[in-house]
Design an enzyme around this catalytic site. Structure first.
Site, PDB file in Angstrom:
ATOM      1  N   ASP A   1      10.942 -81.955   8.259  1.00 41.13           N
ATOM      2  CA  ASP A   1       9.630 -81.328   8.301  1.00 41.13           C
ATOM      3  C   ASP A   1       8.951 -81.626   6.971  1.00 41.13           C
ATOM      4  OD1 ASP A   1       8.404 -78.896  10.255  1.00 41.13           O
ATOM      5  OD2 ASP A   1       7.511 -79.044   8.266  1.00 41.13           O
ATOM      6  N   ILE A   2       7.647 -81.497   6.933  1.00 42.16           N
ATOM      7  CA  ILE A   2       6.916 -81.786   5.702  1.00 42.16           C
ATOM      8  C   ILE A   2       7.230 -80.764   4.616  1.00 42.16           C
ATOM      9  CG2 ILE A   2       4.834 -80.469   6.311  1.00 42.16           C
ATOM     10  CD1 ILE A   2       3.222 -82.842   5.069  1.00 42.16           C
ATOM     11  N   ARG A   3       7.662 -79.585   5.018  1.00 38.84           N
ATOM     12  CA  ARG A   3       8.002 -78.546   4.051  1.00 38.84           C
ATOM     13  C   ARG A   3       9.470 -78.151   4.230  1.00 38.84           C
ATOM     14  NH1 ARG A   3       7.763 -73.436   6.741  1.00 38.84           N
ATOM     15  NH2 ARG A   3       7.059 -73.680   8.888  1.00 38.84           N
TER      16      ARG A   3
ATOM     17  N   ASP B   1       7.249 -86.318   5.512  1.00 35.94           N
ATOM     18  CA  ASP B   1       5.865 -86.395   5.970  1.00 35.94           C
ATOM     19  C   ASP B   1       5.825 -87.502   7.014  1.00 35.94           C
ATOM     20  OD1 ASP B   1       3.166 -86.877   6.355  1.00 35.94           O
ATOM     21  OD2 ASP B   1       2.644 -86.732   4.240  1.00 35.94           O
TER      22      ASP B   1
ATOM     23  N   TYR C   1      -7.637 -81.763  19.629  1.00 39.69           N
ATOM     24  CA  TYR C   1      -6.227 -81.631  20.022  1.00 39.69           C
ATOM     25  C   TYR C   1      -5.991 -82.293  21.374  1.00 39.69           C
ATOM     26  CZ  TYR C   1      -1.830 -79.296  21.340  1.00 39.69           C
ATOM     27  OH  TYR C   1      -0.556 -79.032  21.741  1.00 39.69           O
TER      28      TYR C   1
ATOM     29  N   LEU D   1      10.373 -77.253  11.688  1.00 39.03           N
ATOM     30  CA  LEU D   1      10.130 -75.855  11.323  1.00 39.03           C
ATOM     31  C   LEU D   1       8.977 -75.237  12.105  1.00 39.03           C
ATOM     32  CD1 LEU D   1      10.651 -76.040   7.460  1.00 39.03           C
ATOM     33  CD2 LEU D   1      12.160 -74.987   9.141  1.00 39.03           C
ATOM     34  N   GLY D   2       8.458 -75.947  13.079  1.00 38.75           N
ATOM     35  CA  GLY D   2       7.416 -75.405  13.927  1.00 38.75           C
ATOM     36  C   GLY D   2       7.970 -74.471  14.977  1.00 38.75           C
ATOM     37  N   GLN D   3       7.089 -74.003  15.853  1.00 41.10           N
ATOM     38  CA  GLN D   3       7.486 -73.013  16.855  1.00 41.10           C
ATOM     39  C   GLN D   3       8.578 -73.550  17.786  1.00 41.10           C
ATOM     40  OE1 GLN D   3       4.595 -71.951  19.859  1.00 41.10           O
ATOM     41  NE2 GLN D   3       5.334 -69.856  19.967  1.00 41.10           N
TER      42      GLN D   3
ATOM     43  N   GLY E   1       8.976 -82.305  12.609  1.00 44.05           N
ATOM     44  CA  GLY E   1       8.330 -81.015  12.861  1.00 44.05           C
ATOM     45  C   GLY E   1       9.311 -79.910  13.175  1.00 44.05           C
TER      46      GLY E   1
END
Length: 323
Positions: free
Chosen positions: A34-36, A53, A142, A10-12, A8
């Protein structure tokens, strides 16, 4: 930590954590995934980056083995608001992805960090000075995944002696990365809107208090916990941490100290408001202070000044930030 594998990225959180980890531990000792992939992002272009992924356990294990990682920081998840729109996807990504990461960490004997959240509490949890150990009955997908994740990490520590660690993050505020679908996103959006337009329409009611933290403090908390003496960690997973608690009126007034012409009105989002109302107003963070000396550097005023100054440069607005 010597060789660090991050999901993860590229997340915040990941976007800033990766940069800091590379500064501290060396570019060659941090593997971002990251997935992207974003070829305009320094996370992808200024160090090791491989698309992943987290539902692909075989690839995750292969990457961890080839990189010879000794630490995994698992950040990949769907956040609160997005998770409510896509609850089945949230369960798969937040839980199946976590199980895959724990299994890879177990087989490779890595230390392991994953964040929980104030979303792990629920409407029956004490709202003021919310204890470290208390009733957790969340009413969002969540929150359910975060409670299950806390318990799962505890289980892996007890069952397999895996060195698992984690914190319950409050709302996180950053000038580097736009928010990604969380209930506390308004506390980031308000700064952008204040600088761009001098006005913000808030989706959360006045009087709705939530714990918050400036991203530099959040990044340092992860590193500090992962470097802490394991003999002193009693709770290990899901320490309460926070820097401040405020409602929309508080942050409006903090911004007005630097941008006096800033105005705000309200258009309440019922879904976000329902989630926010189920969360604590203020966390008791004494356990984190006792066990690994947690101490944030920013309060509301110092964070607000730094956010406005950094965003002004980033957005390149012609309007000055008044002092």
């Amino acid at each position: 930590m010597k060789k660090i594998f991050v999901t993860g990225s590229l997340g915040q959180i990941g976007s800033e954590l990766i940069i800091r980890l590379r500064q501290l531990y060396g570019v060659d000792n941090v593997l971002a995934t990251d997935i992207r992939e974003d070829r305009e992002n320094a996370v992808c272009t200024e160090g090791h980056f491989i698309p992943l992924d987290v539902l692909d356990k075989e690839k995750m294990g292969k990457l961890a083995h080839e990189f010879q990682a000794d630490t995994m920081i698992h950040l990949a998840s769907l956040l609160s608001s997005v998770a409510e729109d896509h609850p089945q996807d949230a369960w798969r990504i937040n839980m199946d992805g976590l199980m895959n990461a724990l299994e890879v960490a177990r087989k490779s004997r890595m230390s392991f960090f994953t964040p929980s959240s104030i979303g792990a509490f629920g409407p029956d949890t004490p709202k003021e000075e919310t204890p470290q150990d208390t009733l957790q009955r969340p009413t969002t997908m969540y929150g359910i995944t975060k409670v299950a994740g806390e318990l799962l990490c505890d289980y892996y520590h007890a069952k397999y002696a895996l060195d698992t660690r984690g914190v319950r993050f409050p709302g996180l505020i950053s000038y580097e990365t736009l928010p990604g679908g969380g209930t506390t996103d308004y506390a980031v959006e308000i700064f952008y809107e204040a600088i761009k337009y001098g006005h913000y329409t808030c989706p959360i009611k006045a009087g709705t208090y939530m714990d918050m933290m400036y991203m530099p403090d959040a990044i340092e908390a992860i590193i500090q916990l992962m470097e802490a003496d394991p003999e002193k960690l009693i709770h290990r997973n899901a320490f309460n941490i926070s820097s401040m608690s405020f409602d929309p009126e508080d942050i409006k007034q903090a911004i007005q100290k630097f941008l006096p012409e800033f105005t705000m009105d309200y258009h309440i989002d019922p879904k976000l408001q329902q989630i926010a109302d189920s969360w604590p107003d203020r966390l008791d963070c004494q356990t984190a202070r006792n066990e690994w000396s947690f101490k944030p550097a920013y309060d509301l005023e110092t964070m607000t000044q730094d956010m406005l100054e950094k965003l002004k440069r980033k957005i390149n607005t012609p309007h000055p930030v008044d002092k």
